[in-house]
Design a protein around this motif. Sequence first.
Motif, PDB file in Angstrom:
ATOM      1  N   LEU A 125      -9.692 -30.634  49.318  1.00 17.11           N
ATOM      2  CA  LEU A 125      -8.722 -29.871  48.089  1.00 17.11           C
ATOM      3  C   LEU A 125      -9.094 -30.289  47.313  1.00 17.11           C
ATOM      4  O   LEU A 125      -8.360 -28.907  47.163  1.00 17.11           O
ATOM      5  N   SER A 126     -10.137 -30.258  46.498  1.00 21.72           N
ATOM      6  CA  SER A 126     -10.570 -29.900  44.465  1.00 21.72           C
ATOM      7  C   SER A 126     -11.726 -28.643  45.358  1.00 21.72           C
ATOM      8  O   SER A 126     -11.297 -27.465  44.014  1.00 21.72           O
ATOM      9  N   LEU A 127     -11.952 -28.426  45.442  1.00 20.56           N
ATOM     10  CA  LEU A 127     -12.405 -26.845  46.288  1.00 20.56           C
ATOM     11  C   LEU A 127     -10.771 -25.776  46.090  1.00 20.56           C
ATOM     12  O   LEU A 127     -10.519 -24.678  45.690  1.00 20.56           O
ATOM     13  N   LEU A 128      -9.530 -26.100  46.728  1.00 16.63           N
ATOM     14  CA  LEU A 128      -8.661 -25.292  47.813  1.00 16.63           C
ATOM     15  C   LEU A 128      -8.292 -25.078  46.418  1.00 16.63           C
ATOM     16  O   LEU A 128      -7.286 -24.373  45.334  1.00 16.63           O
ATOM     17  N   ARG A 129      -8.223 -26.214  45.038  1.00 14.91           N
ATOM     18  CA  ARG A 129      -7.645 -26.254  43.981  1.00 14.91           C
ATOM     19  C   ARG A 129      -8.135 -25.625  42.989  1.00 14.91           C
ATOM     20  O   ARG A 129      -8.076 -24.996  41.673  1.00 14.91           O
ATOM     21  N   HIS A 130      -9.712 -25.847  43.142  1.00 12.58           N
ATOM     22  CA  HIS A 130     -10.297 -25.030  42.145  1.00 12.58           C
ATOM     23  C   HIS A 130      -9.526 -23.351  42.012  1.00 12.58           C
ATOM     24  O   HIS A 130      -9.589 -22.365  41.322  1.00 12.58           O
ATOM     25  N   ALA A 132      -6.865 -21.816  43.427  1.00 11.58           N
ATOM     26  CA  ALA A 132      -5.765 -21.972  43.076  1.00 11.58           C
ATOM     27  C   ALA A 132      -5.658 -22.462  41.198  1.00 11.58           C
ATOM     28  O   ALA A 132      -4.667 -21.229  41.221  1.00 11.58           O
ATOM     29  N   GLU A 133      -6.270 -22.712  41.164  1.00 12.72           N
ATOM     30  CA  GLU A 133      -5.656 -22.667  39.616  1.00 12.72           C
ATOM     31  C   GLU A 133      -6.713 -21.504  38.978  1.00 12.72           C
ATOM     32  O   GLU A 133      -7.107 -21.651  37.142  1.00 12.72           O
ATOM     33  N   ASP A 149      -8.835 -11.312  48.828  1.00 11.43           N
ATOM     34  CA  ASP A 149      -8.009 -11.492  50.047  1.00 11.43           C
ATOM     35  C   ASP A 149      -7.382 -12.928  50.336  1.00 11.43           C
ATOM     36  O   ASP A 149      -6.520 -13.590  51.008  1.00 11.43           O
ATOM     37  N   GLY A 150      -8.507 -13.883  50.063  1.00 13.65           N
ATOM     38  CA  GLY A 150      -8.754 -15.271  50.458  1.00 13.65           C
ATOM     39  C   GLY A 150      -8.388 -15.383  49.678  1.00 13.65           C
ATOM     40  O   GLY A 150      -7.845 -16.662  49.404  1.00 13.65           O
ATOM     41  N   MET A 151      -8.960 -15.420  48.068  1.00 16.20           N
ATOM     42  CA  MET A 151      -8.313 -15.856  46.876  1.00 16.20           C
ATOM     43  C   MET A 151      -6.340 -16.028  46.725  1.00 16.20           C
ATOM     44  O   MET A 151      -6.111 -17.113  47.257  1.00 16.20           O
ATOM     45  N   LYS A 152      -6.189 -15.103  47.224  1.00 21.61           N
ATOM     46  CA  LYS A 152      -4.341 -15.122  47.547  1.00 21.61           C
ATOM     47  C   LYS A 152      -4.002 -15.765  48.593  1.00 21.61           C
ATOM     48  O   LYS A 152      -3.156 -16.449  48.396  1.00 21.61           O
ATOM     49  N   ALA A 153      -4.788 -15.750  49.477  1.00 23.50           N
ATOM     50  CA  ALA A 153      -3.929 -16.549  50.586  1.00 23.50           C
ATOM     51  C   ALA A 153      -4.658 -18.149  50.228  1.00 23.50           C
ATOM     52  O   ALA A 153      -3.454 -18.505  50.627  1.00 23.50           O
TER      53      ALA A 153
END
Length: 273
Positions: A125-130, A132-133, A149-153
């Motif tokens: 989750l910490s990577l996904l939040r990184h 997203a932020e 596109d991956g960043m947006k998703a």
Amino acid sequence: MTSTDRKYWLMKAEPDSRVVKGKDVKFSVDDFEAARATPWEGVRNFEARNLMKEMSIGDKILFYHSNCKSPGIAGFAEVSKEAYPDYTAWDSSHPYFDPKTKQDDPKWFMIDATFLSRAEHFVPLSLLRHIAESAKSDPPDEIAYIGTDGMKAVKAMPLVTRGRLSVQRVSQECWGIIQMMSEKGGWEEMTFGKKKPSTSTRPRQPATKNSRAKTNSTNNDGGGSEVEGKVDASEEPDIKPKKGKKRKASDVDTGTQKVTVPHRRSVRTKKED
């Protein structure tokens, strides 16, 4: 089912032991792989229940470790049986028994899920939040393969925009990106999920009862505690506790007349169920 009809979901479970009414409700990727297929019982939140009722056989699931030290996506699964009444709600010995639901008018439902595979690289989750932020549209060099596109998703995932719900929708694009990340990895040398040192010169205030209660009621998924079955403890249940009796005000004799004084309410923060 064609790929255009298929839906994608994220479903949370707790990998660490937590005993409720004498029963351990943990369900890790190891447990899932050993079981191969399992009913997804114990969901006691109406929104999560309604999402499960939308699921179809063949829908894909991101299996997520929650309410633990390192939350994240640990595996992949699929729906193998569509929603049917959750019979554990009628079992008084079950951790998530609900006395207000009836067999002839069920309130809670569950699906069956079948294990597909582990994530070759656990996606934290910490990577996904990184991601997203990040204010950037381009991904970090270590995971450049996900592209803009991956960043947006990832930035659009309810997991990072909302967090607490134990059953969530996932876009087809996001499913593909997460699957790619689990196969390729690459973020092992990245630094993320660590708090920056404070630059404040103000002296640190001692913890109060309110602040301790607030801190203790949160977990790494960004939510408070919940009551859930094969899901995580970060979602608020839709089972209301019984209300206690109201306390009457006290009469105080001041010597000349009686003055009604209401009982003082506790200032302590009540921990969420």
